[in-house]
Enzyme design. Structure first.
Site, PDB file in Angstrom:
ATOM      1  N   ASP A  79       0.814  -1.225   0.000  1.00  0.00           N
ATOM      2  CA  ASP A  79       0.000   0.000   0.000  1.00  0.00           C
ATOM      3  C   ASP A  79       0.845   1.271   0.000  1.00  0.00           C
ATOM      4  OD1 ASP A  79      -2.230  -1.529  -0.113  1.00  0.00           O
ATOM      5  OD2 ASP A  79      -3.225  -0.631   1.625  1.00  0.00           O
TER       6      ASP A  79
ATOM      7  N   ASN B  31      -5.190  -2.133  -4.431  1.00  0.00           N
ATOM      8  CA  ASN B  31      -6.371  -2.200  -3.561  1.00  0.00           C
ATOM      9  C   ASN B  31      -6.136  -1.307  -2.348  1.00  0.00           C
ATOM     10  OD1 ASN B  31      -8.875  -2.971  -2.701  1.00  0.00           O
ATOM     11  ND2 ASN B  31      -8.295  -5.044  -2.093  1.00  0.00           N
TER      12      ASN B  31
ATOM     13  N   ASP C  67     -10.729  -2.339  12.117  1.00  0.00           N
ATOM     14  CA  ASP C  67      -9.685  -3.246  11.623  1.00  0.00           C
ATOM     15  C   ASP C  67      -9.217  -4.204  12.723  1.00  0.00           C
ATOM     16  OD1 ASP C  67      -9.897  -2.102   9.197  1.00  0.00           O
ATOM     17  OD2 ASP C  67      -8.044  -0.937   9.287  1.00  0.00           O
TER      18      ASP C  67
ATOM     19  N   GLU D 193     -11.378  -4.663   2.121  1.00  0.00           N
ATOM     20  CA  GLU D 193     -10.654  -5.441   1.110  1.00  0.00           C
ATOM     21  C   GLU D 193     -11.520  -6.573   0.554  1.00  0.00           C
ATOM     22  OE1 GLU D 193      -9.352  -3.837   3.468  1.00  0.00           O
ATOM     23  OE2 GLU D 193      -7.233  -3.347   3.095  1.00  0.00           O
TER      24      GLU D 193
ATOM     25  N   HIS E 256      -5.205  -9.026   3.678  1.00  0.00           N
ATOM     26  CA  HIS E 256      -4.077  -9.199   4.606  1.00  0.00           C
ATOM     27  C   HIS E 256      -4.525  -9.506   6.027  1.00  0.00           C
ATOM     28  CE1 HIS E 256      -4.350  -4.633   5.649  1.00  0.00           C
ATOM     29  NE2 HIS E 256      -5.412  -4.986   4.974  1.00  0.00           N
ATOM     30  N   ARG E 257      -5.596  -8.841   6.469  1.00  0.00           N
ATOM     31  CA  ARG E 257      -6.007  -9.025   7.868  1.00  0.00           C
ATOM     32  C   ARG E 257      -6.609 -10.413   8.114  1.00  0.00           C
ATOM     33  NH1 ARG E 257      -4.331  -4.722   9.916  1.00  0.00           N
ATOM     34  NH2 ARG E 257      -4.584  -2.736   8.851  1.00  0.00           N
TER      35      ARG E 257
ATOM     36  N   LYS F  46       0.410  -6.480   1.805  1.00  0.00           N
ATOM     37  CA  LYS F  46      -0.309  -5.199   1.702  1.00  0.00           C
ATOM     38  C   LYS F  46       0.113  -4.247   2.818  1.00  0.00           C
ATOM     39  CE  LYS F  46      -4.945  -3.569   0.667  1.00  0.00           C
ATOM     40  NZ  LYS F  46      -5.146  -2.362   1.439  1.00  0.00           N
TER      41      LYS F  46
END
Ligand SMILES: Nc1ncnc2c1ncn2[C@@H]1O[C@H](COP(=O)(O)OP(=O)(O)OP(=O)(O)O)[C@@H](O)[C@H]1O
Ligand SMILES: Nc1ccn([C@H]2C[C@H](O)[C@@H](COP(=O)(O)O)O2)c(=O)n1
Length: 655
Positions: free
Chosen positions: A49, A93, A315, A343, A387-388, A413
């Site tokens: 990112d 993204n 998040d 995402e 990613h999370r 990311k």
């Protein structure tokens, strides 16, 4: 599809130096680029990112250099207008880059095309475009209305000094407008329609704008005015603090895997909202310590479920949803509707993957309720290019189960070195035999269950009442009309029991049966089915699956001899038959059941005789088990004795 297999893990402890915050990195890069003067940006996040933002700025004519191999950059500001007036940008993204660049470029006087990956083209941007158009921005949708890709032409600024933007889809829209407002040169007031979500991210934006010399006047969370005549000026040098969202995985690891795990780079002085993740973890029972620039998490016992609003930390809240697998009881995450446009649709993705592990999950438009399974099932986790998802599901391995993470590189990311960092604080359990077991066997009503449950609570270990599984088999047989000597049918029943153990209660087929299970009728039935070898085989692996980190205390008849022959500590807990009958009599009376002392003594002796006489796994004190005679001991004394035996064994003194 690439994947990463994580072995079962037993423990987490250690220290992690966090990478820079993604939210702060990308805001600082844009502000440094728009500012007058040169900015030394220290400890920038190295990730997809941030690379997207750096590449975009280079395309727009911003000069920046990286200092050697470090994460320190020097950015030469362009003083409000990008030199390149025509460009095509690919923004992957990266939501932060896409939304803030859309706003800045729309007011910068050039012709630009902004595209992303397919998922970026499904993430709404209409609210931001509508607000910018109120100021005179010329923005067209290249595919679908309200979604990227976008075509931007030079703005024809209107007289408008006030714009409205919806606050309940993404706070990045307001961030984009705030960051771009000084580029108009006039006073702009931004009114928020509806509830503003993820407010801490707006605080980051305001804080950093202030660092670059622009003050915003705020009327609660409803209106923000950027007064005229302000320009961004470099603060000279600026440090990117560690990523508080990334910290959540390690703090949760400390809480699940014992800890302590310390993260360095964020702490009580942080400007990131996700630092409040530590509070949520604390509510779940973790122990948290915090300094200005560090946080540490550990836990003594098992976590417990919570019911909370996570609008302010959407998040990091994903980590809570996975930590919920390790909690006693259900966890309710409220007000997380923004997950739907991240995402991936994170509510749906999270629910799908948690279910693979055996959890019961209820999902709604903006909530998720997670009830952990009795035992986690090994699973292959899909990560949805998010990613999370990959990072939070790595925590599952701390439950002592193997987990496969599909497409693990999606962590690039925001955290390319995530799995290496995770491995550095976790200990592998090549075999689950590394997880300590305390096995307490003995005759009926001796107090095994009471003592075992209290020892488990004292050590923060899991607890298995193995007799309950035989009792459940007998109860299920009774309900389905299966004869207590039909070995094959009983084994089939035992293998497929639909049971749930939670908070000291037991459910069979979704119905709470804890009290019914304790009746002598069911106890006798259990003793009969327990004599059948096929039933014992059917229940063997089910019992072994309870061996999960940090440890297990279990009671029954063959825990030390058959099910866990390698148990760290084996106890044979007994009392005279008369004392045991008395205890059972008192126990039944307290529960409101009718009982007769002499009948109880007779039934109990009969049951013990059957349990001791059977051919498989009979009730008897093993040669390696410590005899604990409790006829004249209180419960507390019995518990203290077991704990002392275990601790003596752990400290290598033998027992
Ligand atoms: N040392 C003790 N002194 C007095 N009462 C005790 C002691 N230990 C347990 N009890 C009581 O005895 C009763 C029976 O205990 P518990 O149900 O734990 O026995 P158990 O061995 O697990 O029985 P079962 O094998 O039938 O499941 C409980 O009411 C408990 O509180
Ligand atoms: N490991 C075990 C546990 C229990 N049983 C049998 C013998 C008992 O009579 C019956 C009920 O057990 P309780 O709840 O009284 O502990 O189940 C067994 O054979 N092996």
């Amino acid at each position: 599809m690439e994947f990463l297999d994580l072995s079962p893990l037993t423990r987490a402890r250690g220290t992690i130096q966090l990478p820079g915050s993604k939210s702060i990195s990308n805001r600082i890069l844009l502000l440094s680029a728009l500012a007058q003067g040169t900015t030394d940006v220290r400890s920038l996040l190295d990730s997809d990112d941030t690379r997207v933002m750096l590449d975009a700025l280079a395309c727009l004519g911003v000069n920046w250099i990286r200092r050697g191999d470090t994460q320190d950059y020097v950015v030469q500001g362009v003083g409000g207008a990008f030199p390149v007036k025509q460009a095509e940008l690919s923004l992957g993204n990266a939501g932060t880059a896409f939304r803030s660049l859309t706003a800045a470029l729309a007011l910068c006087g050039g012709n630009y095309t902004l595209r992303g990956v397919p998922r970026m083209h499904e993430r709404p941007i209409g609210d931001l475009v509508d607000a910018l158009r109120q100021l005179g921005a010329q923005i067209d949708y290249l595919d679908n209305a309200d979604f990227p890709p976008l075509k931007i032409a030079p703005a024809q600024l209107t007289e408008a000094s006030e714009v409205a933007v919806r606050g309940n889809v993404s706070s990045q829209f307001l961030t984009g407008l705030l960051l771009a407002a000084p580029l108009t040169g006039k006073s702009i007031t931004i009114r928020v329609i509806g509830e503003l979500i993820s407010r801490p991210y707006i605080e980051i934006t305001l804080n950093l704008m202030r660092r670059f010399g622009v003050e915003v006047e705020r009327d609660g969370w409803q209106a923000f005015t950027v007064p005229a005549g302000q320009v961004y000026r470099s603060p000279g040098s600026i440090y990117v603090e560690g990523d508080a969202s990334s910290a959540s995985y390690f703090l949760a690891a400390g809480a699940i895997g014992g800890g302590p795990v310390r993260v360095e780079g964020v702490g009580s002085a942080s400007i990131q909202g996700d630092i409040r993740f530590a509070e949520a973890l604390q509510q779940m029972g973790a122990t948290i310590a915090m300094g200005g620039n560090w946080v540490e998490a550990s836990a003594q016992g098992r976590l417990h479920g919570i019911d909370a609003d996570f609008n302010h930390i959407p998040d990091a809240a994903m980590t809570i949803a996975v930590a919920a697998l390790f909690a006693q009881g259900s966890t309710m995450l409220r007000n997380i509707g923004s997950w739907r446009v991240k995402e991936t649709d994170r509510i749906h993705a999270m629910a799908t993957e948690l279910r693979k592990l055996g959890a019961t999950v209820e999902e709604g438009a903006d909530f998720l309720r997670v009830t952990p399974p009795v035992q986690l099932q090994p699973a292959t986790i899909d990560t949805y290019d998010d990613h999370r998802m990959a990072m939070c599901f790595s925590l599952v391995a701390l439950g002592g189960v193997a987990v496969r993470i599909n497409d693990p590189k999606c962590v690039n990311k925001t955290f390319p070195g995530y799995f290496e960092a995770f491995a550095s604080i976790t200990q592998r359990s090549v075999m689950s035999t590394d997880i300590p077991v305390i096995a307490i066997d003995g005759p009926s009503a001796s107090g095994k269950g009471t003592v075992a449950a209290l020892v488990a609570r004292a050590l923060g270990f899991h607890y298995l009442d193995s007799g309950a599984l035989y009792r459940l088999t007998a109860l299920a047989a009774q309900r389905r009309g299966v004869a207590l000597d039909d070995e094959a049918a009983l084994a089939q029943l035992a293998r497929n029991l639909d049971v749930r153990f939670e908070g000291g209660e037991i459910w069979l087929d979704g119905e709470r049966v804890s009290d019914e299970l304790r009746t002598e009728r069911i106890g006798n039935g259990a003793s009969k089915v327990a004599a059948l070898p096929a039933v014992r085989t059917a229940l063997l692996e089910r019992q072994r699956a309870f061996r999960q980190a940090p440890g297990l205390v279990t009671d029954g008849r063959d825990m030390g001899s058959v099910v866990f022959p390698d148990a760290a500590t084996k106890i044979f807990l007994t009392a005279s038959a008369e004392e045991r009958a008395q205890r059972r009599y008192k126990q039944l009376m307290e529960k409101g059941f009718d009982a007769n002392l002499s009948n109880l003594l007779e039934e109990l002796s009969e049951r013990d005789a059957r349990d001791a006489a059977r051919s498989v796994a009979p009730l008897k004190q093993g040669a390696d088990a410590i005899l604990l005679e409790t006829t004249h001991l209180s419960i507390d004394q019995a518990v203290a004795t077991v704990l002392a035996c275990y601790q003596a064994r752990q400290s290598g003194q033998g027992a």
